[in-house]
Write an enzyme that holds these catalytic residues in place. Structure first.
Site, PDB file in Angstrom:
ATOM      1  N   LYS A   1      -2.337  -7.368  13.513  1.00 37.26           N
ATOM      2  CA  LYS A   1      -3.729  -7.026  12.867  1.00 37.26           C
ATOM      3  C   LYS A   1      -4.257  -8.295  12.308  1.00 37.26           C
ATOM      4  O   LYS A   1      -3.622  -9.588  12.152  1.00 37.26           O
ATOM      5  CB  LYS A   1      -3.504  -6.027  11.689  1.00 37.26           C
TER       6      LYS A   1
ATOM      7  N   GLU B   1      -5.856  -6.240  17.132  1.00 37.06           N
ATOM      8  CA  GLU B   1      -7.211  -6.537  16.834  1.00 37.06           C
ATOM      9  C   GLU B   1      -8.222  -7.744  17.056  1.00 37.06           C
ATOM     10  O   GLU B   1      -7.844  -8.477  17.419  1.00 37.06           O
ATOM     11  CB  GLU B   1      -7.335  -6.320  15.240  1.00 37.06           C
TER      12      GLU B   1
ATOM     13  N   ASP C   1     -11.907  -2.879  16.089  1.00 36.50           N
ATOM     14  CA  ASP C   1     -12.140  -3.134  14.888  1.00 36.50           C
ATOM     15  C   ASP C   1     -12.871  -3.325  13.343  1.00 36.50           C
ATOM     16  O   ASP C   1     -13.811  -4.078  14.104  1.00 36.50           O
ATOM     17  CB  ASP C   1     -10.622  -3.563  14.283  1.00 36.50           C
TER      18      ASP C   1
ATOM     19  N   LYS D   1      -0.821   6.695   8.835  1.00 36.29           N
ATOM     20  CA  LYS D   1      -1.423   6.560   7.917  1.00 36.29           C
ATOM     21  C   LYS D   1      -0.718   8.452   7.331  1.00 36.29           C
ATOM     22  O   LYS D   1      -1.830   9.242   7.725  1.00 36.29           O
ATOM     23  CB  LYS D   1      -3.663   6.600   7.501  1.00 36.29           C
TER      24      LYS D   1
ATOM     25  N   ARG E   1       6.095  29.514  -0.955  1.00 36.95           N
ATOM     26  CA  ARG E   1       5.254  28.842  -1.073  1.00 36.95           C
ATOM     27  C   ARG E   1       5.372  27.649  -0.370  1.00 36.95           C
ATOM     28  O   ARG E   1       4.264  26.483  -0.481  1.00 36.95           O
ATOM     29  CB  ARG E   1       5.038  28.241  -3.178  1.00 36.95           C
TER      30      ARG E   1
END
Length: 273
Positions: A153, A183, A204, A121, A86
């Site tokens: 950002k 951004e 963005d 992410k 597994r």
């Protein structure tokens, strides 16, 4: 860590059923077509349980396989094969799902100049192997973490008081000569980024129409300053990525590669020897 989580103090089912000296042979088989990634990690799972397990790989990371294809043959102590099944499949299915989704994005933009990038992410603790899976699928890696590239950002911009102020603060302290990306959500943001002489501008969450206008605005300007790279990001899907690529951006970052990839369905088939 994955083995400790799964095995704990012992795989009692296997230990109480399978004799210690029993040997077996097994195959990992693809139940659907896709791109494979994570074979060496899967092999390492069995090797960690018992170094006498032998793995014969029948394909390589980055290779596309069809349903029914055998990925590898595993021979050795039956207990190790059953206990590792597994955990090995979890790694292999997850990473192959990322590679398969990445390949779909790469194929969809084929013929354009755009390159598909991943993002941060990622699954906590899995970043390096998930980014390797993106590469296996034909994509490229964005920054590895917060330390190897500057990405200013919207929240940085808001706190600093604007793009120019944020970039200035970075340049005053950038002793590592890290590339600087910022951004931009409007043409005015793009102009401010251009004036700040950044290395890359991230367009963005722009509509395709606004993004095209931004690309043309940058590409056709008359200036002796270096041309920054252009990256598209935000709400990119397989349905719209071609349209995004056709705006002329250099890169398209896709968070879904690592946060929403569906695992490739694989199975392990064992036979006693």
């Amino acid at each position: 860590m994955a083995l400790a989580e799964d095995v704990g103090p012992g795989d009692w089912t296997t230990r109480w059923i399978i004799p210690p000296r029993a040997r077996a042979e097994a195959e990992i088989v693809a139940k659907h077509s896709g791109v494979i990634a994570g074979l060496e990690i899967a092999a390492a799972v069995f090797g960690r349980l018992n170094p006498r397990v032998d793995i014969e790989l029948r394909c390589a990371d980055g290779e596309k396989v069809t349903a029914g294809a055998s990925l590898c043959t595993i021979r050795g102590p039956a207990r190790a094969i059953l206990t590792g099944e597994r955990v090995a499949l979890n790694f292999l299915q997850r990473l192959s799902g990322i590679a398969s989704l990445t390949r779909r994005f790469v194929d969809t933009v084929d013929g354009t100049s755009a390159r598909i990038l991943d993002t941060r992410k990622t699954t906590p603790g899995w970043r390096s192997i998930e980014k390797a899976a993106v590469r296996a699928g034909g994509g490229e890696n964005h920054r590895t973490g917060l330390y190897d590239m500057i990405l200013i950002k919207d929240n940085h911009i808001a706190v600093a008081g604007g793009i120019a102020a944020a970039v200035r603060k970075v340049k005053e302290q950038n002793v590592k000569s890290l590339k600087i990306e910022v951004e931009a959500r409007t043409i005015e943001d793009v102009d401010e980024a251009l004036a700040s002489l950044v290395d890359r501008i991230l367009l963005d969450n722009m509509s395709a129409e606004l993004m095209l206008a931004a690309v043309e605005h940058v590409r056709t300007r008359e200036s002796e300053d270096p041309m920054p790279e252009l990256e598209a990001s935000g709400n990119v899907t397989l349905a719209n990525v071609r349209k995004v690529a056709e705006t002329g951006v250099d890169f398209i970052s896709v968070g879904a590669l690592t946060h929403s990839a569906t695992a490739l369905d694989l199975s392990l088939r064992i036979r006693m020897r």
